[in-house]
Design a protein around this motif. Structure first.
Motif, short mmCIF file in Angstrom:
data_model
loop_
_atom_site.label_atom_id
_atom_site.label_comp_id
_atom_site.label_asym_id
_atom_site.label_seq_id
_atom_site.Cartn_x
_atom_site.Cartn_y
_atom_site.Cartn_z
N VAL A 26 -25.94 -43.89 -65.30
CA VAL A 26 -26.40 -44.16 -66.62
C VAL A 26 -25.32 -43.52 -67.86
N LEU A 27 -24.92 -42.55 -67.59
CA LEU A 27 -23.81 -41.93 -68.51
C LEU A 27 -22.88 -42.93 -68.95
N ILE A 28 -22.17 -43.67 -68.16
CA ILE A 28 -21.12 -44.72 -68.34
C ILE A 28 -21.77 -45.93 -69.02
N TYR A 29 -22.98 -46.24 -68.43
CA TYR A 29 -23.69 -47.41 -69.13
C TYR A 29 -24.16 -47.40 -70.67
N GLY A 78 -8.37 -40.95 -66.53
CA GLY A 78 -7.08 -41.92 -66.37
C GLY A 78 -7.30 -43.50 -66.25
N LEU A 79 -8.37 -43.60 -65.29
CA LEU A 79 -8.56 -45.25 -65.03
C LEU A 79 -9.10 -45.68 -66.42
N GLU A 80 -9.99 -45.06 -67.24
CA GLU A 80 -10.44 -45.60 -68.50
C GLU A 80 -9.33 -46.00 -69.30
N ARG A 81 -8.59 -44.92 -69.53
CA ARG A 81 -7.32 -45.23 -70.50
C ARG A 81 -6.30 -46.46 -70.00
N ALA A 82 -6.15 -46.29 -68.54
CA ALA A 82 -5.15 -47.20 -68.02
C ALA A 82 -5.68 -48.60 -67.87
N VAL A 83 -6.65 -48.80 -67.50
CA VAL A 83 -7.45 -49.96 -67.07
C VAL A 83 -8.44 -50.51 -67.55
N THR A 190 -13.87 -42.48 -73.03
CA THR A 190 -12.90 -41.86 -72.00
C THR A 190 -13.78 -40.68 -71.54
N LEU A 191 -14.37 -39.75 -72.29
CA LEU A 191 -15.22 -38.58 -71.99
C LEU A 191 -16.34 -39.04 -70.94
#
Length: 291
Positions: A26-29, A78-83, A190-191
């Motif tokens: 839920v946080l991500i969505y 890092g995955l959010e930033r890079a991909v 990112t957070l």
């Protein structure tokens, strides 16, 4: 009656793990409108990271767990930033496939370690039992429940009383308006991925005393996802409550129904609830308070 109480407590403990993983969904969505299918692999990675730091680096168990959660959270950022940032503006299926592929890469990386792929381990958090009169309880179940309550309280305080938490809530409600008000939307994305990954790692650490640490432990996310959907995919309290509810119902089904039927219960409940409440059980409440 004693057996029923023990089954209920076991169901609550398992449901707390479901709820934490559902919270990570839920946080991500809420922040990115992306369904992440690597949460189960992050859960597994967090448990193995703590195990490796404890057994091979020599860190005490609690510091190893804290370092593992922080490391998995940093991995999510890092995955959010890079991909994953590259999937913004693309069809939803792009982000779904990216998270699925990243999860498979994590699983493959852990599987390449012989000790992880071929052996089963257990983190010795609260390995004893507690006797209350004739009732014998697993200390791990109480530990999981207490830790979930503490984590939920910390998360609620973060979103209610900190500037960063309020900014993340504003971003999840309307990113364009939040940007106009000076909220760094990209940083909030990112957070959200970092918090989602850290919550999944916490769920892995809490699951480890209940089950063994093994390569397939991340499959529990397939049962946590119905809890996130039942909560409406927008309500953090709804996701946690739905997770506990599913854990209890699954435990009772295992007691009363033939073996194997309990694994079908979360999905049967999901289908029935979505027919009656297409937006999820927690959607209306989330619309009122945004949490």
């Amino acid at each position: 009656m004693l057996s029923l109480v023990q089954v209920l407590l076991s169901g609550v403990a398992t449901g707390c793990v479901y709820g934490l993983v559902a919270l990570s969904f839920v946080l991500i969505y809420k922040a990115t409108e992306t369904v992440s299918f690597m949460q189960g692999d992050l859960l597994m990675l967090g448990a193995f990271a703590a195990l490796g730091l404890h057994l091979y680096v020599g860190l005490p168990l609690l510091p190893a767990a804290i370092v593992a959660v922080i490391a998995v959270g940093m991995l999510g950022a890092g995955l959010e930033r890079a991909v994953l940032r590259r999937a913004l503006g693309q069809p939803h299926l792009v982000a779904v496939l990216l998270t699925f592929g990243l999860g498979m890469m994590m699983r493959g990386g852990v599987a390449s370690v012989p000790a992880a792929a071929q052996e089963v381990h257990r983190l010795p958090f609260a390995a004893d039992t507690l006797a209350i009169g004739p009732l014998v309880l697993a200390a791990s179940h109480l530990w999981v429940t207490l830790a979930t309550v503490v984590l939920a309280g910390l998360l609620a305080a973060f979103f209610r009383y900190t500037r960063t938490g309020l900014a993340l809530r504003a971003c999840s409600e309307d990113a364009r308006v939040a940007a106009l008000m000076g909220v760094p939307v990209a940083r909030m994305h990112t957070l959200s991925w970092a918090l989602g990954a850290a919550l999944a790692a916490c769920a892995g650490l809490l699951l480890a005393p209940v089950t063994f640490v093994h390569l397939n432990m991340g499959f529990i996310a397939l049962k946590a996802f119905p809890a996130a959907v039942l909560g409406g995919l927008t309500s953090l309290p709804g996701a946690l409550v739905a997770g506990v509810f599913l854990g209890v119902v699954e435990a009772l089904a295992g007691l009363a129904l033939p073996e194997g039927v309990k694994d079908v219960v979360p999905y049967a409940l999901l289908m029935g609830a979505l027919l009656l409440f297409p937006q999820g059980l927690g959607a209306r409440r989330a619309g009122r308070n945004g949490t």
